[in-house]
Design an enzyme around this catalytic site. Structure first.
Site, PDB file in Angstrom:
ATOM      1  CG  HIS A  57     -26.691  -6.445  39.166  1.00  0.00           C
ATOM      2  ND1 HIS A  57     -26.826  -6.977  40.438  1.00  0.00           N
ATOM      3  CD2 HIS A  57     -25.543  -5.706  39.191  1.00  0.00           C
ATOM      4  CE1 HIS A  57     -25.820  -6.572  41.199  1.00  0.00           C
ATOM      5  NE2 HIS A  57     -25.025  -5.818  40.467  1.00  0.00           N
ATOM      6  CB  SER A  64     -23.231  -3.676  42.551  1.00  0.00           C
ATOM      7  OG  SER A  64     -22.967  -4.924  41.952  1.00  0.00           O
TER       8      SER A  64
END
Length: 268
Positions: free
Chosen positions: A157, A46
């Site tokens: 996400h 990420s």
């Protein structure tokens, strides 16, 4: 803020993200001063993908800090407080978790989907709070040992982050990304990328797409990688790698004492 706090300020997404990036790059540079560090591939989880891009020479540090500050703010603003949630599903495979999410979406009418595929039996889901709650219950019916709500400020996400992705795309469009000197295994594709022109779109997609960490580690192993070095605060990724492929050697560096130890290990 890292050293002096207050902690509640440090936990704000738009502060936390550049703080983690800065800490990770500081550790990397300290390590580079005492050893001839020369990675064959780079990857990040990420936010960590930005650190990897800085390490690869695709993105300069100052621009990266500004980008992740904006990224954190956009992600925080994308969904009203209380609407979204994330939960870790433990002891359940990817297919079962995906089925659980689909069942929850049908029942709730909300968004619920895998967000971080961290290890074969550890998958984080994200979306509307009601759908995430239902998906956790459905996953337990399918054999999950636990469904643990995470203390996060937004449903990262997931498709709920699309407003953040659109805003970030505008910021990314103003930045020049050089071709990475070292290929970066991306979160979105779980394979190496050496084309700087592709980076902005990959980072835009990353905001709403699941982090394919398990596949990324498997990709690295398939490319012949045998030693992974985790640079940054904590050892979370090393623990995940152990669950994915125990044959991979794992080194972690998050303190100055670690820098000394890892520098010695890298010379072996």
């Amino acid at each position: 803020t890292c050293f002096e706090g207050p902690e509640e300020e440090l936990r704000r997404t738009e502060i936390q993200q550049p703080a983690i990036l800065t800490t990770s790059i500081a550790i990397l540079r300290a390590l580079g001063e005492v050893t001839a560090l020369s990675p064959v591939y780079l990857a990040g989880h990420s936010l960590g993908e930005y650190t990897a891009l800085v390490a690869a020479g695709s993105l300069d540090f100052e621009t990266a800090v500004a980008l992740v500050h904006a990224r954190g703010r956009f992600m925080q603003e994308a969904v009203p407080d209380g609407r979204g949630a994330m939960a870790a599903i433990l002891g359940c495979g990817s297919e079962e978790v995906l089925e659980a999410c689909r069942a929850a979406e049908r029942e709730s009418g909300g968004v619920g989907a895998p967000a971080n595929v961290n290890a074969p039996q550890q998958i984080v889901i994200s979306g509307d709070a009601a759908a995430v709650e239902l998906a956790g219950a459905e996953a337990r019916k399918r054999g999950a040992a636990r469904a643990m709500r995470l203390a996060v400020s937004a449903p990262f996400h997931s498709s709920l982050m699309e407003p953040a992705a659109e805003k970030l795309a505008a910021e990314l469009g103003r930045v020049h990304f050089a071709d990475p000197r070292v290929p970066v295994v991306t979160n979105v594709e779980a394979r190496p990328n050496s084309d700087g022109a592709r980076v902005p779109e990959l980072l835009r997609r990353q905001v709403t797409a699941p982090v394919r960490f398990t596949e990324s580690v498997q990709c690295l192993a398939g490319l012949g990688v045998r030693r992974l070095l985790e640079v940054g605060p904590g050892r979370v990724l090393s623990a995940l790698v152990a669950r994915i492929d125990r044959s991979l050697e794992r080194l972690g560096v998050s303190t100055m004492a670690d820098v000394t130890d890892v520098a010695a290990a890298l010379k072996d």
